[in-house]
Design an enzyme around this catalytic site. Structure first.
Site, PDB file in Angstrom:
ATOM      1  N   GLU A  57       0.827  -1.210   0.000  1.00 46.99           N
ATOM      2  CA  GLU A  57       0.000   0.000   0.000  1.00 46.99           C
ATOM      3  C   GLU A  57       0.861   1.259   0.000  1.00 46.99           C
ATOM      4  OE1 GLU A  57      -3.204   0.649  -0.189  1.00 46.99           O
ATOM      5  OE2 GLU A  57      -3.986  -1.394  -0.222  1.00 46.99           O
ATOM      6  N   CYS A 224     -11.988   1.655 -16.596  1.00 47.47           N
ATOM      7  CA  CYS A 224     -12.203   3.104 -16.513  1.00 47.47           C
ATOM      8  C   CYS A 224     -10.846   3.807 -16.454  1.00 47.47           C
ATOM      9  CB  CYS A 224     -13.045   3.431 -15.279  1.00 47.47           C
ATOM     10  SG  CYS A 224     -13.764   5.092 -15.288  1.00 47.47           S
ATOM     11  N   CYS A 231     -15.778   1.864 -22.052  1.00 45.51           N
ATOM     12  CA  CYS A 231     -17.139   1.996 -21.527  1.00 45.51           C
ATOM     13  C   CYS A 231     -18.057   0.865 -21.998  1.00 45.51           C
ATOM     14  CB  CYS A 231     -17.731   3.342 -21.935  1.00 45.51           C
ATOM     15  SG  CYS A 231     -16.796   4.768 -21.321  1.00 45.51           S
ATOM     16  N   CYS A 234     -18.079  -1.856 -19.381  1.00 48.39           N
ATOM     17  CA  CYS A 234     -18.192  -1.422 -17.986  1.00 48.39           C
ATOM     18  C   CYS A 234     -19.526  -1.855 -17.389  1.00 48.39           C
ATOM     19  CB  CYS A 234     -18.054   0.100 -17.901  1.00 48.39           C
ATOM     20  SG  CYS A 234     -18.186   0.743 -16.216  1.00 48.39           S
ATOM     21  N   CYS A 240     -23.635   5.572 -15.556  1.00 42.78           N
ATOM     22  CA  CYS A 240     -22.522   6.521 -15.590  1.00 42.78           C
ATOM     23  C   CYS A 240     -22.910   7.819 -16.291  1.00 42.78           C
ATOM     24  CB  CYS A 240     -21.323   5.887 -16.287  1.00 42.78           C
ATOM     25  SG  CYS A 240     -19.873   6.969 -16.336  1.00 42.78           S
TER      26      CYS A 240
END
Length: 390
Positions: A57, A224, A231, A234, A240
């Site tokens: 992380e 994305c 798209c 998606c 969206c």
């Protein structure tokens, strides 16, 4: 019956999970810290070791996964457990981080390892026994109090390791949410709203925060994407707002571009009669704190670069040098400035080198430079020096 405000986030979360189970990044080689030892994705009730997740992380802050992965693998080989990292020297840590950038992350990671180890050992009878991940803190506030741990990093660690019901808000998630809502201003100006949106997906399906956070990141990383969002595949195309506008690539709205300053830096690769080269260690501050470098500094207006190098070495090291042939020119860009390093070979004439603007100075053999952590721009200088002296 659920009202509409509750049902919509749940439908979106479940459609995202359905997409992720088929198309998410499920190869343990891509994110080994997220899988169990047998290569299996953990069930909701199963925990993971927070140590490799925490390291990943921090490395992933401002750095892409494909860049981080080999660094993480080398790190885990060198520092496989919290105790090993805490016992390492800062120079060992920086050397392993070399090339990853934003070196303050490495210094904070190292400092935090010692704080965490002390906390874990305070709950063990035998301080020499290996720490157990079940003893690691699960309280968000404890993590937020540690160096280099912000809200999204803490949420990523705790949701990944313990499936804690915490949201994240990294760059991928911001982009997905900005497009989903066609948000009309840069995300950093509306952090509270973006956190609320991210949390709504986690809260909509209790007990699956680990999966949902990973699904949001995978959606942003693989579908994305910043420049050419796919798209047509998606799971949220029907919801969206950016897709409906016909110009999803216009979101997130960007801040107005700033002028990036350009500076020329004169660098002296100083050699003595023994063939040793002079290096100095930067102060522990800023992005490159603690790293070693070849001495030099900014060129002033109407100043020849050879004069810059002589002046800087006199001011910072109290030595006199003869500035000889150019060794290399290196252009390097940071997020906030662009630099051009004009590097010359120099011959030491007089003066005992003093660390007037650094932690320490040292004469070393060129063949030993690989044992010191340098900023990325200096790696090309080292290569040019080794080629010249071969």
């Amino acid at each position: 019956m659920k009202d509409r405000s509750t049902a919509l986030p749940e439908l979106a979360s479940r459609s995202l999970l359905s997409w992720w189970q088929q198309h998410g990044r499920s190869d343990p080689k891509q994110k080994p810290w997220m899988f169990r030892a047998d290569g299996r994705w953990p069930a909701a009730e199963e925990g993971l070791d927070p140590y490799p997740i925490w390291v990943a992380e921090v490395m992933l802050q401002q750095t892409q996964l494909q860049v981080v992965l080999p660094y993480w693998q080398r790190w885990m080989q060198a520092f496989p457990r919290l105790e090993v990292l805490a016992a390492a020297s800062e120079q060992q840590v920086l050397l392993l981080w070399q090339g990853l950038g934003y070196y303050s992350r490495a210094r904070r990671l190292h400092a935090t390892s010692r704080l965490l180890l002390a906390e874990l050992q305070s709950h063990q009878r035998d301080v020499n026994a290996p720490t157990k991940f079940s003893h690691w803190p699960v309280d968000l506030e404890i993590w937020l109090a540690l160096p280099g741990i912000g809200r999204s990093t803490a949420g990523g660690i705790l949701s990944s390791a313990f499936n804690s019901p915490l949201a994240i808000l990294d760059g991928n998630v911001r982009r997905v949410l900005a497009r989903l809502h066609a948000h009309p201003e840069p995300p950093m100006r509306a952090q509270h709203q973006f956190w609320a949106w991210s949390e709504s997906f986690i809260d909509a399906v209790p007990g699956l925060s680990r999966d949902l956070n990973q699904a949001l990141m995978d959606l942003g990383a693989t579908v994305c994407t910043p420049r050419r969002p796919a798209c047509e595949v998606c799971p949220w195309d029907a919801q969206c707002a950016a897709y409906a506008s016909g110009s999803p690539q216009q979101y997130p709205v960007k801040e107005a571009p700033r002028d990036i300053p350009f500076q020329v830096i004169g660098v002296g690769v100083v050699l003595n009669d023994a063939g040793e080269v002079l290096i100095d260690q930067r102060l522990n501050e800023g992005l490159l704190g603690g790293l070693w470098e070849f001495p030099g500094g900014k060129q002033e207006s109407d100043e020849a670069i050879t004069h810059t190098i002589r002046r800087e070495l006199r001011e910072e090291l109290a030595i006199e040098v003869s500035v000889d042939d150019k060794l290399i020119t290196v252009d390097h860009a940071y997020s906030h400035k662009k630099l051009r390093f004009e590097v010359h070979l120099c011959r030491w004439i007089s003066g005992d080198p003093q660390p007037l603007a650094s932690q320490q100075v040292r004469w070393v053999k060129p063949s030993d430079l690989a044992n010191y952590p340098f900023p990325a721009a200096n790696v090309r200088i080292i290569a040019a020096l080794l080629e010249r002296t071969a």
